[in-house]
Motif scaffolding. Structure first.
Motif, PDB file in Angstrom:
ATOM      1  N   LYS A 166      18.633 -11.670  28.945  1.00  0.00           N
ATOM      2  CA  LYS A 166      17.859 -11.731  27.716  1.00  0.00           C
ATOM      3  C   LYS A 166      18.684 -11.150  26.566  1.00  0.00           C
ATOM      4  O   LYS A 166      19.214 -10.038  26.668  1.00  0.00           O
ATOM      5  N   PRO A 167      18.801 -11.856  25.456  1.00  0.00           N
ATOM      6  CA  PRO A 167      19.586 -11.310  24.337  1.00  0.00           C
ATOM      7  C   PRO A 167      18.908 -10.101  23.712  1.00  0.00           C
ATOM      8  O   PRO A 167      17.676 -10.027  23.626  1.00  0.00           O
ATOM      9  N   ASP A 168      19.711  -9.145  23.273  1.00  0.00           N
ATOM     10  CA  ASP A 168      19.185  -7.954  22.603  1.00  0.00           C
ATOM     11  C   ASP A 168      18.816  -8.238  21.152  1.00  0.00           C
ATOM     12  O   ASP A 168      17.868  -7.651  20.623  1.00  0.00           O
ATOM     13  N   MET A 292      30.572   1.715  18.009  1.00  0.00           N
ATOM     14  CA  MET A 292      30.163   2.516  16.856  1.00  0.00           C
ATOM     15  C   MET A 292      28.792   2.021  16.414  1.00  0.00           C
ATOM     16  O   MET A 292      28.614   0.834  16.131  1.00  0.00           O
ATOM     17  N   ILE A 293      27.815   2.914  16.388  1.00  0.00           N
ATOM     18  CA  ILE A 293      26.478   2.563  15.929  1.00  0.00           C
ATOM     19  C   ILE A 293      26.104   3.520  14.803  1.00  0.00           C
ATOM     20  O   ILE A 293      26.135   4.747  14.977  1.00  0.00           O
ATOM     21  N   VAL A 294      25.797   2.967  13.651  1.00  0.00           N
ATOM     22  CA  VAL A 294      25.482   3.754  12.456  1.00  0.00           C
ATOM     23  C   VAL A 294      24.038   3.511  12.073  1.00  0.00           C
ATOM     24  O   VAL A 294      23.659   2.373  11.751  1.00  0.00           O
ATOM     25  N   ASP A 295      23.237   4.583  12.131  1.00  0.00           N
ATOM     26  CA  ASP A 295      21.813   4.486  11.817  1.00  0.00           C
ATOM     27  C   ASP A 295      21.202   3.343  12.627  1.00  0.00           C
ATOM     28  O   ASP A 295      21.500   3.169  13.801  1.00  0.00           O
ATOM     29  N   ASP A 296      20.360   2.557  11.973  1.00  0.00           N
ATOM     30  CA  ASP A 296      19.827   1.347  12.601  1.00  0.00           C
ATOM     31  C   ASP A 296      20.359   0.107  11.904  1.00  0.00           C
ATOM     32  O   ASP A 296      19.794  -0.969  12.016  1.00  0.00           O
ATOM     33  N   ARG A 297      21.522   0.269  11.211  1.00  0.00           N
ATOM     34  CA  ARG A 297      22.005  -0.793  10.338  1.00  0.00           C
ATOM     35  C   ARG A 297      23.286  -1.457  10.804  1.00  0.00           C
ATOM     36  O   ARG A 297      23.614  -2.551  10.341  1.00  0.00           O
ATOM     37  N   LEU A 298      24.018  -0.815  11.700  1.00  0.00           N
ATOM     38  CA  LEU A 298      25.292  -1.384  12.133  1.00  0.00           C
ATOM     39  C   LEU A 298      25.523  -1.097  13.605  1.00  0.00           C
ATOM     40  O   LEU A 298      25.440   0.056  14.043  1.00  0.00           O
ATOM     41  N   ALA A 299      25.817  -2.146  14.365  1.00  0.00           N
ATOM     42  CA  ALA A 299      26.270  -2.015  15.745  1.00  0.00           C
ATOM     43  C   ALA A 299      27.613  -2.706  15.853  1.00  0.00           C
ATOM     44  O   ALA A 299      27.749  -3.875  15.477  1.00  0.00           O
ATOM     45  N   ARG A 300      28.577  -1.975  16.368  1.00  0.00           N
ATOM     46  CA  ARG A 300      29.942  -2.495  16.405  1.00  0.00           C
ATOM     47  C   ARG A 300      30.497  -2.344  17.816  1.00  0.00           C
ATOM     48  O   ARG A 300      30.452  -1.263  18.399  1.00  0.00           O
ATOM     49  N   ILE A 301      31.000  -3.431  18.364  1.00  0.00           N
ATOM     50  CA  ILE A 301      31.539  -3.458  19.725  1.00  0.00           C
ATOM     51  C   ILE A 301      32.844  -4.245  19.687  1.00  0.00           C
ATOM     52  O   ILE A 301      32.889  -5.345  19.142  1.00  0.00           O
ATOM     53  N   GLU A 326      13.426  -5.749  10.198  1.00  0.00           N
ATOM     54  CA  GLU A 326      12.981  -4.602  10.980  1.00  0.00           C
ATOM     55  C   GLU A 326      13.210  -4.811  12.471  1.00  0.00           C
ATOM     56  O   GLU A 326      13.618  -3.881  13.180  1.00  0.00           O
ATOM     57  N   ALA A 327      12.955  -6.015  12.958  1.00  0.00           N
ATOM     58  CA  ALA A 327      13.145  -6.278  14.386  1.00  0.00           C
ATOM     59  C   ALA A 327      14.601  -6.068  14.786  1.00  0.00           C
ATOM     60  O   ALA A 327      14.903  -5.500  15.845  1.00  0.00           O
ATOM     61  N   GLY A 328      15.523  -6.525  13.951  1.00  0.00           N
ATOM     62  CA  GLY A 328      16.932  -6.337  14.246  1.00  0.00           C
ATOM     63  C   GLY A 328      17.343  -4.882  14.217  1.00  0.00           C
ATOM     64  O   GLY A 328      18.116  -4.419  15.066  1.00  0.00           O
ATOM     65  N   ARG A 329      16.828  -4.138  13.243  1.00  0.00           N
ATOM     66  CA  ARG A 329      17.154  -2.713  13.166  1.00  0.00           C
ATOM     67  C   ARG A 329      16.603  -1.954  14.371  1.00  0.00           C
ATOM     68  O   ARG A 329      17.245  -1.036  14.887  1.00  0.00           O
ATOM     69  N   GLU A 330      15.429  -2.343  14.818  1.00  0.00           N
ATOM     70  CA  GLU A 330      14.882  -1.714  16.026  1.00  0.00           C
ATOM     71  C   GLU A 330      15.745  -2.015  17.243  1.00  0.00           C
ATOM     72  O   GLU A 330      15.920  -1.162  18.123  1.00  0.00           O
ATOM     73  N   ALA A 331      16.297  -3.222  17.307  1.00  0.00           N
ATOM     74  CA  ALA A 331      17.162  -3.583  18.428  1.00  0.00           C
ATOM     75  C   ALA A 331      18.452  -2.771  18.413  1.00  0.00           C
ATOM     76  O   ALA A 331      18.954  -2.360  19.475  1.00  0.00           O
ATOM     77  N   VAL A 332      19.014  -2.520  17.228  1.00  0.00           N
ATOM     78  CA  VAL A 332      20.205  -1.682  17.128  1.00  0.00           C
ATOM     79  C   VAL A 332      19.904  -0.271  17.623  1.00  0.00           C
ATOM     80  O   VAL A 332      20.693   0.338  18.359  1.00  0.00           O
TER      81      VAL A 332
END
Length: 425
Positions: A166-168, A292-301, A326-332
């Motif tokens: 399932k995609p995140d 690197m994960i910054v707040d709920d705004r950036l996920a970096r892999i 909001e849904a995307g930020r919650e997923a981060v």
């Protein structure tokens, strides 16, 4: 993931190419320096021999500056789905999030057991998969193969996403940040370094880092400035207790001690933690992830380490996801909770509740006690260590200073001074 009784990847690729003559299968691997290749049991060269005479096109890429590394880790299938992250195509990268002290499945083909390991890969589809396909084809072209590599024809409406995964995140803006050294007239790319600087500067509540190295004084100074702010973000670093190779212990670990000391000195408000994970039995877990994960705004892999080389000397590729809803930020945030929570043997939902109860990321980690996370200690440096850390021996910024330590030191600290001047520090 669970280990399965399937053929190894080389046999799988050869079999697929034999079954479908129209299938274009290419493998591009860095031709490592002899000293490094010897520690890998000459794996790249043995792989070349295995693919010889098959339909698989195999190349050893040595079109990087001497001493540099083609470090990108990308797999692309029909420009529809793609993998990008930290894991090399090697038998010793497999593990589960449990990181057991002993796991019979965590072994080399000959049966020799391997230590626990932490890797993170992203699986993506859509336009970002197409972009990774473009990057892979360009890298193949740069490997001095004069024959053009065409993009695959559009395969129709085939869905290549695994049915059991399932995609995140869905419908989220995602880009690729590159490092490419300017060399032999080729353009350079410093997107990884620029993304890092901007992410640190714009963080509000927290910065979560998982990385093999922490040797960049430019990144350390940027983080130190945020720690000096009374309302700056919490910062958590998870890294390996000791590097695997002797060369990295000699160079990267010593430079890391200097950067850890800098951040501990700047941490007047108690918002910095550095951890080295271990198994329940106390065995060190190799952290090879680059997250690197910054707040709920950036996920970096991706593939980029927090050192000088990954900013301008080696080739790198990181994925950056910046959700706008909001849904995307919650997923981060769930991704961060899942990663941080697994170090203390808690599911993401439990860790999220601990964050809310104890005042954030650091409060949650502190509330669980040490768990598998031990403080990442800095070590007192002797004369040799001071020399290596001061001049960043083995960790050049680019081809311009790869063999000139004095120039490297001046370049590094001129950038640190310039960043300080921009922020008024």
């Amino acid at each position: 993931p669970e280990a399965r009784d399937e053929p190894d990847l080389g046999a799988l690729l050869i079999g697929l190419a034999d079954e479908n003559p129209d299938l274009d299968v290419r493998v591009l691997i860095w031709r490592s320096a002899l000293a490094i290749c010897a520690t890998q049991d000459f794996f790249p060269h043995r792989a070349r021999g295995r693919f010889a005479g098959t339909r698989v096109k195999f190349r050893l890429d040595d079109t990087v500056p001497f001493g540099a590394c083609h470090h990108q880790k990308i797999i692309v299938v029909d420009d529809q789905v793609a993998f990008c992250g930290s894991a090399d195509i090697a038998a010793d990268r497999w593990d589960t999030p449990a990181h057991l002290d002993r796991d019979a499945r965590r072994r080399l083909p000959g049966g020799l057991g391997r230590p626990p390991r932490h890797e993170v890969m992203a699986l993506v589809e859509g336009s970002i998969a197409q972009r990774l396909g473009e990057i892979a084809r360009e890298r193949w072209r740069l490997s001095e193969d004069p024959r053009p590599v065409a993009a695959p024809p559009w395969p129709g409406n085939r869905d290549l996403w695994p049915e059991d995964l399932k995609p995140d995140l869905t419908d989220v803006p995602c880009g690729a940040a590159l490092t490419s050294p300017g060399w032999r007239g080729r353009p350079c790319a410093h997107e990884v370094a620029a993304l890092t600087a901007r992410a640190i500067a714009e963080a509000r509540e927290r910065i979560y880092l998982e990385n093999q190295y922490f040797a960049s004084p430019i990144v350390a100074e940027a983080l130190a400035r945020r720690l000096a702010e009374s309302d700056g973000p919490q910062i958590v670093l998870v890294s390996t207790e000791h590097s695997v190779s002797y060369f990295d212990r000699l160079t990267m670990d010593r430079a890391r001690s200097a950067q850890i000391w800098r951040l501990q000195a700047a941490d007047v408000f108690g918002r910095f933690r550095a951890y080295a994970p271990a198994t329940v039995g106390g065995q060190a877990i190799i952290v090879h992830a680059k997250v690197m994960i910054v707040d709920d705004r950036l996920a970096r892999i991706g593939s980029a380490n927090i050192n000088n080389r990954s900013g301008g000397f080696d080739s790198e590729c990181d994925l950056a996801l910046e959700p706008g809803d909001e849904a995307g930020r919650e997923a981060v945030t769930r991704l961060m909770d899942r990663l941080a929570g697994h170090w203390v043997a808690r599911p993401a939902a439990d860790f999220a509740r601990a964050r809310a109860l104890h005042g954030g990321l650091i409060g949650a980690l502190d509330s669980y006690g040490p768990g598998r996370l031990r403080p990442l200690a800095r070590h007192r440096l002797g004369p040799l260590g001071e020399l290596i850390a001061t001049f960043h021996i083995g960790d050049p910024m680019g081809p311009e200073d790869s063999w000139q330590a004095l120039r490297r030191r001046e370049r590094l600290y001129s950038q640190v001074r310039a960043q300080a001047a921009q922020t008024g520090a």
